[in-house]
Design an enzyme around this catalytic site. Sequence first.
Site, mmCIF file in Angstrom:
data_model
loop_
_atom_site.group_PDB
_atom_site.id
_atom_site.type_symbol
_atom_site.label_atom_id
_atom_site.label_comp_id
_atom_site.label_asym_id
_atom_site.label_seq_id
_atom_site.Cartn_x
_atom_site.Cartn_y
_atom_site.Cartn_z
ATOM 1 N N SER A 236 15.365 -0.429 -5.144
ATOM 2 C CA SER A 236 14.533 -0.337 -3.952
ATOM 3 C C SER A 236 15.402 -0.328 -2.694
ATOM 4 O O SER A 236 16.291 0.514 -2.573
ATOM 5 C CB SER A 236 13.515 -1.484 -3.955
ATOM 6 O OG SER A 236 12.544 -1.300 -2.961
ATOM 7 N N ASP A 328 6.162 6.317 -8.697
ATOM 8 C CA ASP A 328 6.555 5.283 -7.734
ATOM 9 C C ASP A 328 5.688 5.423 -6.483
ATOM 10 O O ASP A 328 5.740 6.443 -5.799
ATOM 11 C CB ASP A 328 8.040 5.450 -7.385
ATOM 12 C CG ASP A 328 8.608 4.268 -6.610
ATOM 13 O OD1 ASP A 328 7.839 3.596 -5.897
ATOM 14 O OD2 ASP A 328 9.828 4.036 -6.710
ATOM 15 N N HIS A 363 7.470 1.707 -9.568
ATOM 16 C CA HIS A 363 8.618 1.295 -8.763
ATOM 17 C C HIS A 363 9.426 0.184 -9.412
ATOM 18 O O HIS A 363 10.658 0.196 -9.379
ATOM 19 C CB HIS A 363 8.108 0.831 -7.398
ATOM 20 C CG HIS A 363 9.180 0.451 -6.433
ATOM 21 N ND1 HIS A 363 10.018 1.374 -5.846
ATOM 22 C CD2 HIS A 363 9.562 -0.771 -5.943
ATOM 23 C CE1 HIS A 363 10.859 0.755 -5.021
ATOM 24 N NE2 HIS A 363 10.611 -0.539 -5.066
#
Length: 431
Positions: A236, A328, A363
């Site tokens: 991330s 995601d 994600h």
Amino acid sequence: MCSFLIFPLCLLTVKPSRGLIDEKLVVIVQNCPPGFQMTIYAHHKSDDGHSYEAFAHYSASTSGSVNVSEDTSLGGTYSGVQQMGLFWSLRPVPGSKPGLRLRKSNVLTPMEVTISVYAGYQTEGFVDLIPLVSVEVERWYITPGVRRIPVTEDGLTGTLFLPSGPGPFPGVLDLWGGGGKLVEYRAALLASHGFAAIALDYMTPKITMETGKMVGIDYLEHPQVLSSRIAILGLSFGTSMTLKIAVYSKVLKPRCAVCISGSHVQPVDGSIKEILEYFQQNEHKTRFNEENQVIFRDLLLPIPTDPKLKVDVGQLQIPLLLVVGEDDQNWPAEESAMDMKEMMERAGNSHLLTILSYPNTGHLIEPPYTPHFRSTAFKTAITQPKTFALWGGEMVAHSWAQEDSWRKVLDFLRQNLYVNTASFSNHGNSK
């Protein structure tokens, strides 16, 4: 006349009863009547006191047995033949606080899971039922002999994990995302696989909170760490820092980099604070679904063409592995990967790039058998109030992606940190 229902004396075997979190288990039930209907149930109480459960329905074979590795679940929190379904389908028990996410906070203790067998196809109220048999298993992020060393000098907040043995070892700098704080479990698991790994809180140490700048990155100087064989692994927002260091750092020269669920889009000359402020300028692009879960992925879209707003991966001189979830909903990981691929092709260094792209994957791509959470409560380290973030992903596909990508990440790290640098030229695109 009274009638009695006599339950069988089933035998439950779980092997290994103690092992690493990324190690598969074999769950076998024996000594049951042929066709006997049963529910196999897993229960875990997390470090923060919340309870999670998973369960599946099975029918005993003609020999009176069920092997979860081979037999079909007929329903429950997962269906079909899923050897580790009792783990990756764990979910908060009914009535739990909304928005929970299962994460290990104390890596020095195991994740304890109770696996039980109940008669019939049960779906709820397990706390009030009496199991036919139960077994306790331990799932660890850290193997015996791995050393955990807090790192606090020079304003740092981090933890170094050293594998057992004399060393020195190749090193991995482990950078998590925008939630900040110190997250240790992935670094502990990396050390259990032979890498000296440092988990670093690069967002919320005092120096960063006061200046907005990332702490210095000369902290991998340790006699047990091979400074010439360092990798960076980011997830991330940690991907933003990973790419920035890999391309522009004059201090840390990594051998390779792994970026999970991230992007190269950021003001290249910006501090952490300035990068987050850039994201906030696009706050109007956030969306909410029908369940009022926030979708952040559009903050960085469309991918900018201004070279000042994205890391110039064309300058990369090391192998780069991108792990992408195609569903995601938090970052535009797929669009970013395609743009990076084009940039590297134009620069003539695309042979250094490998992309692992997974359909129906969200994600939060974690180590294997970590439960999938499509949405959880979330708060960024510095600015945002707590909200419910939509991460994306479909449980079975996402869980498979976690298992497949982890194996390939470990292989990538071994190849580039343990093997001669001539192997760098052998990398190619998987997409």
